[in-house]
Design an enzyme around this catalytic site. Structure first.
Site, PDB file in Angstrom:
ATOM      1  N   ASP A  33      -9.683  23.193  -9.512  1.00  0.00           N
ATOM      2  CA  ASP A  33      -9.248  22.005  -9.881  1.00  0.00           C
ATOM      3  C   ASP A  33      -8.546  22.171 -11.687  1.00  0.00           C
ATOM      4  O   ASP A  33      -9.276  22.956 -12.221  1.00  0.00           O
ATOM      5  CB  ASP A  33     -10.384  20.865 -10.116  1.00  0.00           C
ATOM      6  CG  ASP A  33      -9.913  19.628 -10.307  1.00  0.00           C
ATOM      7  OD1 ASP A  33      -8.986  19.399 -10.966  1.00  0.00           O
ATOM      8  OD2 ASP A  33     -10.165  18.790  -9.502  1.00  0.00           O
ATOM      9  N   THR A  68      -6.467  14.143  -9.532  1.00  0.00           N
ATOM     10  CA  THR A  68      -7.439  14.984  -8.437  1.00  0.00           C
ATOM     11  C   THR A  68      -7.286  14.300  -7.169  1.00  0.00           C
ATOM     12  O   THR A  68      -6.957  15.105  -6.171  1.00  0.00           O
ATOM     13  CB  THR A  68      -8.937  15.182  -8.957  1.00  0.00           C
ATOM     14  OG1 THR A  68      -8.896  15.706 -10.391  1.00  0.00           O
ATOM     15  CG2 THR A  68      -9.649  15.758  -7.970  1.00  0.00           C
ATOM     16  N   ASP A 191     -11.179  22.327 -14.549  1.00  0.00           N
ATOM     17  CA  ASP A 191     -10.696  20.930 -14.844  1.00  0.00           C
ATOM     18  C   ASP A 191     -11.812  20.319 -15.835  1.00  0.00           C
ATOM     19  O   ASP A 191     -11.483  19.649 -16.783  1.00  0.00           O
ATOM     20  CB  ASP A 191     -10.751  19.953 -13.592  1.00  0.00           C
ATOM     21  CG  ASP A 191     -10.281  18.546 -14.009  1.00  0.00           C
ATOM     22  OD1 ASP A 191      -9.355  18.267 -14.330  1.00  0.00           O
ATOM     23  OD2 ASP A 191     -11.233  17.711 -13.920  1.00  0.00           O
ATOM     24  N   HIS A 195     -10.684  19.494 -19.640  1.00  0.00           N
ATOM     25  CA  HIS A 195     -10.985  17.933 -20.304  1.00  0.00           C
ATOM     26  C   HIS A 195     -11.726  18.001 -21.658  1.00  0.00           C
ATOM     27  O   HIS A 195     -11.149  17.563 -22.572  1.00  0.00           O
ATOM     28  CB  HIS A 195     -11.819  17.008 -19.422  1.00  0.00           C
ATOM     29  CG  HIS A 195     -10.878  16.479 -18.220  1.00  0.00           C
ATOM     30  ND1 HIS A 195      -9.886  15.679 -18.419  1.00  0.00           N
ATOM     31  CD2 HIS A 195     -10.935  16.731 -16.964  1.00  0.00           C
ATOM     32  CE1 HIS A 195      -9.188  15.394 -17.234  1.00  0.00           C
ATOM     33  NE2 HIS A 195      -9.973  15.836 -16.433  1.00  0.00           N
ATOM     34  N   ASP A 238      -4.633  21.558  -8.092  1.00  0.00           N
ATOM     35  CA  ASP A 238      -4.162  20.099  -8.074  1.00  0.00           C
ATOM     36  C   ASP A 238      -2.975  19.868  -9.019  1.00  0.00           C
ATOM     37  O   ASP A 238      -2.095  18.776  -8.816  1.00  0.00           O
ATOM     38  CB  ASP A 238      -5.171  19.088  -7.729  1.00  0.00           C
ATOM     39  CG  ASP A 238      -6.251  19.445  -8.812  1.00  0.00           C
ATOM     40  OD1 ASP A 238      -6.177  20.285  -9.476  1.00  0.00           O
ATOM     41  OD2 ASP A 238      -7.152  18.143  -8.744  1.00  0.00           O
ATOM     42  N   HIS A 239      -3.366  20.101 -10.096  1.00  0.00           N
ATOM     43  CA  HIS A 239      -2.482  19.712 -11.517  1.00  0.00           C
ATOM     44  C   HIS A 239      -2.898  20.530 -12.547  1.00  0.00           C
ATOM     45  O   HIS A 239      -3.973  21.227 -12.399  1.00  0.00           O
ATOM     46  CB  HIS A 239      -2.864  18.069 -11.678  1.00  0.00           C
ATOM     47  CG  HIS A 239      -4.267  18.036 -11.884  1.00  0.00           C
ATOM     48  ND1 HIS A 239      -5.111  18.175 -12.913  1.00  0.00           N
ATOM     49  CD2 HIS A 239      -5.215  17.234 -10.899  1.00  0.00           C
ATOM     50  CE1 HIS A 239      -6.176  18.148 -12.870  1.00  0.00           C
ATOM     51  NE2 HIS A 239      -6.311  17.413 -11.763  1.00  0.00           N
ATOM     52  N   HIS A 336      -4.680  14.848 -17.646  1.00  0.00           N
ATOM     53  CA  HIS A 336      -3.652  15.032 -16.731  1.00  0.00           C
ATOM     54  C   HIS A 336      -3.098  13.693 -16.140  1.00  0.00           C
ATOM     55  O   HIS A 336      -3.652  12.741 -16.758  1.00  0.00           O
ATOM     56  CB  HIS A 336      -3.972  16.148 -15.561  1.00  0.00           C
ATOM     57  CG  HIS A 336      -5.161  15.764 -15.075  1.00  0.00           C
ATOM     58  ND1 HIS A 336      -5.473  14.966 -13.908  1.00  0.00           N
ATOM     59  CD2 HIS A 336      -6.641  16.385 -15.460  1.00  0.00           C
ATOM     60  CE1 HIS A 336      -6.803  14.776 -13.658  1.00  0.00           C
ATOM     61  NE2 HIS A 336      -7.405  15.790 -14.652  1.00  0.00           N
TER      62      HIS A 336
HETATM   63  P1  AMP Z   1     -10.241  14.081 -12.297  1.00  0.00           P
HETATM   64  O1  AMP Z   1     -10.950  12.732 -13.029  1.00  0.00           O
HETATM   65  O2  AMP Z   1      -9.044  13.820 -11.774  1.00  0.00           O
HETATM   66  O3  AMP Z   1     -10.413  15.292 -13.256  1.00  0.00           O
HETATM   67  O4  AMP Z   1     -11.411  14.438 -11.200  1.00  0.00           O
HETATM   68  C1  AMP Z   1     -12.196  15.566 -11.175  1.00  0.00           C
HETATM   69  C2  AMP Z   1     -13.407  15.433 -10.348  1.00  0.00           C
HETATM   70  O5  AMP Z   1     -13.051  14.747  -9.036  1.00  0.00           O
HETATM   71  C3  AMP Z   1     -14.230  16.225 -10.238  1.00  0.00           C
HETATM   72  O6  AMP Z   1     -15.062  16.736 -11.534  1.00  0.00           O
HETATM   73  C4  AMP Z   1     -15.236  15.806  -9.272  1.00  0.00           C
HETATM   74  O7  AMP Z   1     -16.523  15.090  -9.820  1.00  0.00           O
HETATM   75  C5  AMP Z   1     -14.400  14.764  -8.371  1.00  0.00           C
HETATM   76  N1  AMP Z   1     -14.288  15.196  -7.208  1.00  0.00           N
HETATM   77  C6  AMP Z   1     -13.302  16.524  -6.442  1.00  0.00           C
HETATM   78  N2  AMP Z   1     -13.745  16.498  -5.445  1.00  0.00           N
HETATM   79  C7  AMP Z   1     -14.538  15.621  -4.843  1.00  0.00           C
HETATM   80  C8  AMP Z   1     -14.830  15.263  -3.594  1.00  0.00           C
HETATM   81  N3  AMP Z   1     -14.560  15.857  -2.520  1.00  0.00           N
HETATM   82  N4  AMP Z   1     -15.628  14.049  -3.313  1.00  0.00           N
HETATM   83  C9  AMP Z   1     -16.026  13.498  -4.548  1.00  0.00           C
HETATM   84  N5  AMP Z   1     -15.632  13.728  -5.671  1.00  0.00           N
HETATM   85  C10 AMP Z   1     -14.962  14.733  -5.963  1.00  0.00           C
HETATM   86 ZN    ZN Z   2      -8.187  17.687 -10.767  1.00  0.00          ZN
HETATM   87 ZN    ZN Z   3      -9.371  16.400 -14.213  1.00  0.00          ZN
END
Ligand code: AMP
Ligand code: ZN
Ligand code: ZN
Length: 397
Positions: A33, A68, A191, A195, A238-239, A336
């Site tokens: 990620d 994500t 990821d 952050h 993913d990004h 992101h």
């Molecule tokens: P973001 O806020 O876009 O950075 O999201 C990253 C977060 O998404 C990760 O740290 C996880 O906690 C969550 N995540 C990733 N995959 C899953 C999944 N399959 N189910 C639930 N949460 C997830």
């Molecule tokens: Zn992500």
């Molecule tokens: Zn993130």
């Protein structure tokens, strides 16, 4: 008639390919990620570098918005978020008047939100088994179905990175008829560190290097299997990630009166569901602000492929790279969600194995193309998607 013959021939071909022919290879796709495309230039990543030398190296564009849930589900379905329904990590569900959030298991686990068909379902319908470790959507009963082997995100204990690799290896060691042909494996780093510390920082560098070493461990274990030479390994993300700062914030309350809006949801981008009589007032007020783009839903630039879903507000506000449009600024250093065309949002891609060219640098592709690529590798007939096999097939032998 010609068309009928072609269709009949395709159906026969499909039947003969059912359950994958012995020549079909295995594919393991890994998502790290938030792994920005240029981390291997910034930090020491000997294992990803070795994958580039032995296989394919590319920079992949995410779909909009570069977050994500939208992008993992795009990788799984070949559809842009506007078409698969997960238009942001959170969004306003107009029909049921509630917020969907990836952090709220009640809405996250509701299959109604997930449109399109993830690759594990397309595969299973055609007799191909799949294994899935924590990929977005894999533990949700989309079309009343799951991957053959998977682990729910909420199941305790939450597996360590090493345990995930070992579980995937047990799937690959199953007797042939039970063995998954496609495995999808997710890690939430770098990821988290990106952050917390920003993309260009010593701690993020250390995490990137750790993730690289895990790629090395996985590769070594895969290659040690008796049929290791039959396994493709793809490592991607993913990004990307970019620097943010408390000094680069546009405060929504400086421009928009709460009583003008029904709902304001999400950030990067923000969806505003306006009260119809205030739609123009909101747009005019926000157009005075620097560092954000404001569109009526129907005027969003076509290259973002964003604006047909009813989960997107009638006004969309997108901050410039590194800026935040919010009432509460993040206290982190990286973020992101920005435009796919911004290099900081773009993604590392590596692939090795029997189906990939060696030492090949691709001109790049878009993440909707991964679904047709995986369908080709599995020799299954894909659903119609936003992806194009033509755009990515040059990376294959
Ligand atoms: P973001 O806020 O876009 O950075 O999201 C990253 C977060 O998404 C990760 O740290 C996880 O906690 C969550 N995540 C990733 N995959 C899953 C999944 N399959 N189910 C639930 N949460 C997830
Ligand atoms: Zn992500
Ligand atoms: Zn993130």
């Amino acid at each position: 008639m010609q068309r009928f013959i072609t269709l009949a021939f395709s159906a026969l071909l499909l039947l003969s390919l059912n359950a994958a022919t012995p020549e079909t290879h295995y594919t393991v796709i890994v998502s790290l990620d938030g792994f920005r495309w240029d981390y291997p230039d910034m930090y020491k990543t000997p294992n990803l570098d070795r994958m580039a030398a032995d296989g394919v190296k590319a920079v992949m564009l995410p779909s909009y918005p570069a977050s994500t849930f939208p992008n993992h589900y795009t990788l799984a379905t070949g559809l842009v978020p506007d078409h698969h329904g997960i238009i942001n990590n959170t969004f306003w569900d107009v029909k049921n008047r509630r917020q969907y959030s990836m952090g709220d298991s009640a809405t996250r686990n509701n299959p109604e939100y997930y449109l399109g068909e993830p690759i594990w379902i397309t595969a299973q319908k055609q007799g191909v088994k799949t294994g899935n470790m924590y990929w977005v959507g894999s533990d949700i009963a989309i079309k009343k179905s799951h991957p053959t082997y998977y682990r729910p995100w909420n199941a305790k204990p939450f597996l360590t990175f090493e345990q995930r690799i070992d579980t995937v290896l047990t799937w690959l060691q199953k007797p042939e008829p039970e063995r998954p042909r496609l495995i999808m494996l997710y890690f939430e780093e770098p990821d988290g560190s990106g952050h917390h510390n920003g993309p260009c920082s010593l701690p993020t560098g250390a995490v990137v290097q750790h993730m690289d070493s895990l790629v090395g461990v996985l590769r070594k274990k895969i290659e040690a299997l008796p049929f290791g030479g039959d396994i493709n390994l793809i490592v991607t993300s993913d990004h990307g990630m970019t620097d943010i700062s408390p000094e680069r914030v546009v405060n929504i309350n400086d421009y928009v009166k709460p009583e003008w809006c029904e709902v304001i949801d999400g950030r990067t981008p923000t969806s505003i569901f306006s009260k119809p009589e205030y739609r123009d007032s909101i747009c005019n007020a926000l157009k005075k602000a620097a560092h954000i783009r404001v569109w009526k839903k129907e005027e969003i630039p076509a290259e973002l492929h964003y604006g047909s879903s009813d989960r997107i507000g009638d006004i969309v506000v997108a901050p410039e790279l590194g800026w935040q449009f919010t009432d509460v600024a993040r206290d982190t250093k990286g973020a992101h969600g920005y435009f796919p065309q911004s290099p900081d949002m773009q993604v590392m891609f590596r692939a090795i194995g029997p189906d990939f060219k060696r030492g090949y640098i691709s001109g790049g592709f878009v993440n909707v193309d991964i679904y047709p690529l995986l369908s080709h590798l599995l020799q299954i007939v894909p659903e119609k998607t936003d992806g194009r096999f033509e755009r990515i097939k040059d990376i294959l032998r």
